[in-house]
Design a protein around this motif. Structure first.
Motif, PDB file in Angstrom:
ATOM      1  N   GLY A  59       0.793  -1.223   0.000  1.00 17.20           N
ATOM      2  CA  GLY A  59       0.000   0.000   0.000  1.00 17.20           C
ATOM      3  C   GLY A  59       0.823   1.269   0.000  1.00 17.20           C
ATOM      4  N   LYS A  60       2.106   1.164  -0.384  1.00 20.78           N
ATOM      5  CA  LYS A  60       2.983   2.337  -0.395  1.00 20.78           C
ATOM      6  C   LYS A  60       2.998   3.037  -1.748  1.00 20.78           C
ATOM      7  N   ALA A  61       2.306   2.477  -2.729  1.00 16.61           N
ATOM      8  CA  ALA A  61       2.174   3.089  -4.054  1.00 16.61           C
ATOM      9  C   ALA A  61       0.830   2.661  -4.629  1.00 16.61           C
ATOM     10  N   ASP A  62       0.372   3.417  -5.622  1.00 20.99           N
ATOM     11  CA  ASP A  62      -0.912   3.127  -6.257  1.00 20.99           C
ATOM     12  C   ASP A  62      -0.744   2.371  -7.573  1.00 20.99           C
ATOM     13  N   ILE A  63       0.288   2.712  -8.320  1.00 13.30           N
ATOM     14  CA  ILE A  63       0.554   2.066  -9.603  1.00 13.30           C
ATOM     15  C   ILE A  63       2.057   1.816  -9.712  1.00 13.30           C
ATOM     16  N   ALA A  64       2.427   0.906 -10.603  1.00 17.28           N
ATOM     17  CA  ALA A  64       3.840   0.579 -10.812  1.00 17.28           C
ATOM     18  C   ALA A  64       4.150   0.593 -12.300  1.00 17.28           C
ATOM     19  N   VAL A  91      14.748  -3.343 -33.681  1.00 14.19           N
ATOM     20  CA  VAL A  91      14.623  -3.602 -35.119  1.00 14.19           C
ATOM     21  C   VAL A  91      14.522  -5.092 -35.417  1.00 14.19           C
ATOM     22  N   VAL A  92      15.363  -5.894 -34.777  1.00 12.31           N
ATOM     23  CA  VAL A  92      15.494  -7.298 -35.181  1.00 12.31           C
ATOM     24  C   VAL A  92      14.700  -8.285 -34.326  1.00 12.31           C
ATOM     25  N   ALA A  93      14.200  -7.854 -33.174  1.00 11.87           N
ATOM     26  CA  ALA A  93      13.581  -8.816 -32.251  1.00 11.87           C
ATOM     27  C   ALA A  93      12.059  -8.745 -32.207  1.00 11.87           C
ATOM     28  N   GLY A  94      11.464  -7.813 -32.912  1.00  5.47           N
ATOM     29  CA  GLY A  94      10.015  -7.765 -32.985  1.00  5.47           C
ATOM     30  C   GLY A  94       9.349  -7.027 -31.848  1.00  5.47           C
ATOM     31  N   GLU A  95       8.044  -6.842 -32.011  1.00  4.81           N
ATOM     32  CA  GLU A  95       7.246  -6.101 -31.040  1.00  4.81           C
ATOM     33  C   GLU A  95       7.058  -6.920 -29.766  1.00  4.81           C
ATOM     34  N   VAL A  96       7.093  -6.226 -28.622  1.00  2.30           N
ATOM     35  CA  VAL A  96       6.925  -6.887 -27.328  1.00  2.30           C
ATOM     36  C   VAL A  96       6.442  -5.846 -26.320  1.00  2.30           C
ATOM     37  N   PRO A  97       5.506  -6.200 -25.433  1.00  2.05           N
ATOM     38  CA  PRO A  97       5.098  -5.245 -24.394  1.00  2.05           C
ATOM     39  C   PRO A  97       6.193  -5.126 -23.337  1.00  2.05           C
ATOM     40  N   TRP A  98       7.163  -4.280 -23.617  1.00  2.00           N
ATOM     41  CA  TRP A  98       8.385  -4.261 -22.819  1.00  2.00           C
ATOM     42  C   TRP A  98       8.220  -3.536 -21.489  1.00  2.00           C
ATOM     43  N   SER A  99       7.508  -2.436 -21.496  1.00  2.00           N
ATOM     44  CA  SER A  99       7.297  -1.680 -20.265  1.00  2.00           C
ATOM     45  C   SER A  99       5.826  -1.309 -20.136  1.00  2.00           C
ATOM     46  N   VAL A 100       5.245  -1.615 -18.989  1.00  2.00           N
ATOM     47  CA  VAL A 100       3.819  -1.397 -18.786  1.00  2.00           C
ATOM     48  C   VAL A 100       3.585  -0.745 -17.430  1.00  2.00           C
ATOM     49  N   TYR A 101       2.369  -0.263 -17.249  1.00  2.00           N
ATOM     50  CA  TYR A 101       1.907   0.211 -15.940  1.00  2.00           C
ATOM     51  C   TYR A 101       0.881  -0.790 -15.426  1.00  2.00           C
ATOM     52  N   TYR A 102       0.957  -1.104 -14.133  1.00  2.00           N
ATOM     53  CA  TYR A 102       0.002  -2.029 -13.554  1.00  2.00           C
ATOM     54  C   TYR A 102      -0.369  -1.607 -12.140  1.00  2.00           C
ATOM     55  N   THR A 103      -1.435  -2.178 -11.621  1.00  2.00           N
ATOM     56  CA  THR A 103      -1.941  -1.791 -10.315  1.00  2.00           C
ATOM     57  C   THR A 103      -2.755  -2.931  -9.735  1.00  2.00           C
ATOM     58  N   THR A 104      -3.319  -2.709  -8.551  1.00  2.00           N
ATOM     59  CA  THR A 104      -4.177  -3.712  -7.933  1.00  2.00           C
ATOM     60  C   THR A 104      -5.582  -3.606  -8.525  1.00  2.00           C
ATOM     61  N   PRO A 105      -6.329  -4.698  -8.546  1.00  2.00           N
ATOM     62  CA  PRO A 105      -7.715  -4.628  -9.034  1.00  2.00           C
ATOM     63  C   PRO A 105      -8.547  -3.603  -8.268  1.00  2.00           C
ATOM     64  N   ARG A 106      -8.301  -3.480  -6.984  1.00  2.00           N
ATOM     65  CA  ARG A 106      -9.074  -2.534  -6.163  1.00  2.00           C
ATOM     66  C   ARG A 106      -8.823  -1.102  -6.583  1.00  2.00           C
ATOM     67  N   PHE A 107      -7.554  -0.736  -6.796  1.00  2.00           N
ATOM     68  CA  PHE A 107      -7.261   0.641  -7.195  1.00  2.00           C
ATOM     69  C   PHE A 107      -7.792   0.920  -8.594  1.00  2.00           C
ATOM     70  N   LEU A 108      -7.678  -0.055  -9.476  1.00  2.00           N
ATOM     71  CA  LEU A 108      -8.177   0.118 -10.839  1.00  2.00           C
ATOM     72  C   LEU A 108      -9.686   0.348 -10.839  1.00  2.00           C
ATOM     73  N   ALA A 109     -10.405  -0.442 -10.053  1.00  2.00           N
ATOM     74  CA  ALA A 109     -11.864  -0.319 -10.014  1.00  2.00           C
ATOM     75  C   ALA A 109     -12.313   1.015  -9.437  1.00  2.00           C
ATOM     76  N   GLY A 110     -11.580   1.511  -8.433  1.00  2.00           N
ATOM     77  CA  GLY A 110     -11.993   2.736  -7.767  1.00  2.00           C
ATOM     78  C   GLY A 110     -11.458   4.013  -8.373  1.00  2.00           C
ATOM     79  N   ASN A 111     -10.537   3.892  -9.330  1.00  2.00           N
ATOM     80  CA  ASN A 111      -9.874   5.093  -9.855  1.00  2.00           C
ATOM     81  C   ASN A 111      -9.752   5.042 -11.380  1.00  2.00           C
ATOM     82  N   ARG A 112     -10.709   4.439 -12.028  1.00  2.00           N
ATOM     83  CA  ARG A 112     -10.612   4.278 -13.478  1.00  2.00           C
ATOM     84  C   ARG A 112     -10.616   5.627 -14.201  1.00  2.00           C
ATOM     85  N   THR A 113     -11.389   6.571 -13.725  1.00  2.00           N
ATOM     86  CA  THR A 113     -11.427   7.898 -14.349  1.00  2.00           C
ATOM     87  C   THR A 113     -10.068   8.571 -14.255  1.00  2.00           C
ATOM     88  N   GLU A 114      -9.453   8.497 -13.082  1.00  2.00           N
ATOM     89  CA  GLU A 114      -8.142   9.120 -12.890  1.00  2.00           C
ATOM     90  C   GLU A 114      -7.065   8.418 -13.723  1.00  2.00           C
TER      91      GLU A 114
END
Length: 295
Positions: free
Chosen positions: A53-58, A181-204
């Motif tokens: 609970g020390k951060a909201d998203i990562a 260039v040579v290794a193709g597309e990959v979701p290399w860096s993303v933002y993620y969070t807890t289901p609770r924070f996502l549900a309560g803060n979707r607008t933000e």
């Protein structure tokens, strides 16, 4: 003004976030972003900080929420920042037409703690039919040590990120392969969070993603020099020419997509590599962990 606490890895690949901060795009969306760059072991501390609970998203790699799922924490990936692995394979000698088989009977240096980097490289090499037993990988030393050793003549290849890669190229070393260039597309860096924070803060979070998207569009409309000068206060140890070259490299390869979405096919491909490495038992369904914020 809504405050969102972000725990993050810090690499130059996260240029859109810095652009959004310097242009005031988060503030225009009614957000105050508190960023914590405290480091930890191999990126795994990101999910731990969320759980405490020390951060909201990562911000980090997809492998952490995948590895924690069903074991430690349930996390949801809601947007993507980098759609390519921006690492560069540097060579000591020039290669006019580098092939992965050129690594045979050679030494390749990777910094310690580079779990995702090694996992992805290993996956790409296997996709290309490369016999890994014929290549000697050295990946037990910290980056400061590996860089000094490389400059001192140790190993044939060095896998590293910008801006170090660009600095080494300026010093006279050679580009073997740019993974963007040579290794193709990959979701290399993303933002993620807890289901609770996502549900309560979707607008933000929608406002957060919109600010990043606007930053990505701004990057596409401005020169590497303009981008480097804007974010240079955050990277004061990097000379402007090196910073500019690094931005140019990543911008030219469309590292940052304005729609910020995690594409299904690259995500499933990367999951295959993560499963082969052993961090997950098997790929999970896209919708089981991806909850894309639409803007």
């Amino acid at each position: 003004m809504k405050t969102i606490r972000l725990i993050a890895e810090e690499h130059l690949t996260y240029v859109p976030h810095h652009v959004a901060e310097h242009l005031g795009l988060f503030e225009r969306q009614g957000l105050a972003i508190e960023v914590n760059y405290d480091s930890g072991p191999g990126g795994s501390w990101l999910a731990d900080v969320l759980a405490e609970g020390k951060a909201d998203i990562a911000r980090g790699g997809v492998w952490i929420p995948l590895m924690y799922r069903g074991r430690l924490e349930e996390l949801r990936i809601f947007t993507q920042l980098c759609g390519f692995n921006t690492q560069v394979l540097i060579a000591r000698e020039p290669y006019l037409n580098f092939q992965w088989s050129d690594l045979y009977e050679k030494k390749v240096l990777l910094p310690a703690g580079s779990t995702s980097q090694w996992m992805f490289l290993k996956g790409v090499l296997r996709e290309n039919g490369i016999d890994l037993s014929r290549i000697q990988f050295i990946r037990d030393l910290d980056e400061a040590t590996t860089t000094r050793l490389w400059r001192g003549g140790f190993t044939d290849f060095y896998l590293t990120y910008s801006p170090l890669a660009d600095a080494l190229l300026m010093e006279g070393f050679h580009l073997a392969a740019d993974l963007s260039v040579v290794a193709g597309e990959v979701p290399w860096s993303v933002y993620y969070t807890t289901p609770r924070f996502l549900a309560g803060n979707r607008t933000e979070l929608t406002s957060f993603v919109r600010a990043l998207s606007e930053a990505s569009e701004w990057i596409g409309a401005h020169t590497p020099e303009e981008i480097a000068n804007l974010i240079s206060p955050d990277f004061q140890t990097i000379p402007i020419p090196v910073l500019t070259a690094a931005v140019q490299r990543m911008r030219s390869h469309q590292t940052w997509s304005a729609d910020m979405s995690v594409r299904r096919e690259p995500f499933m491909r990367y999951q295959g590599m993560i499963a082969a490495y052993g961090l997950i038992d098997a790929p999970v369904a896209y919708n089981d962990i991806i909850d894309t914020i639409s803007i």
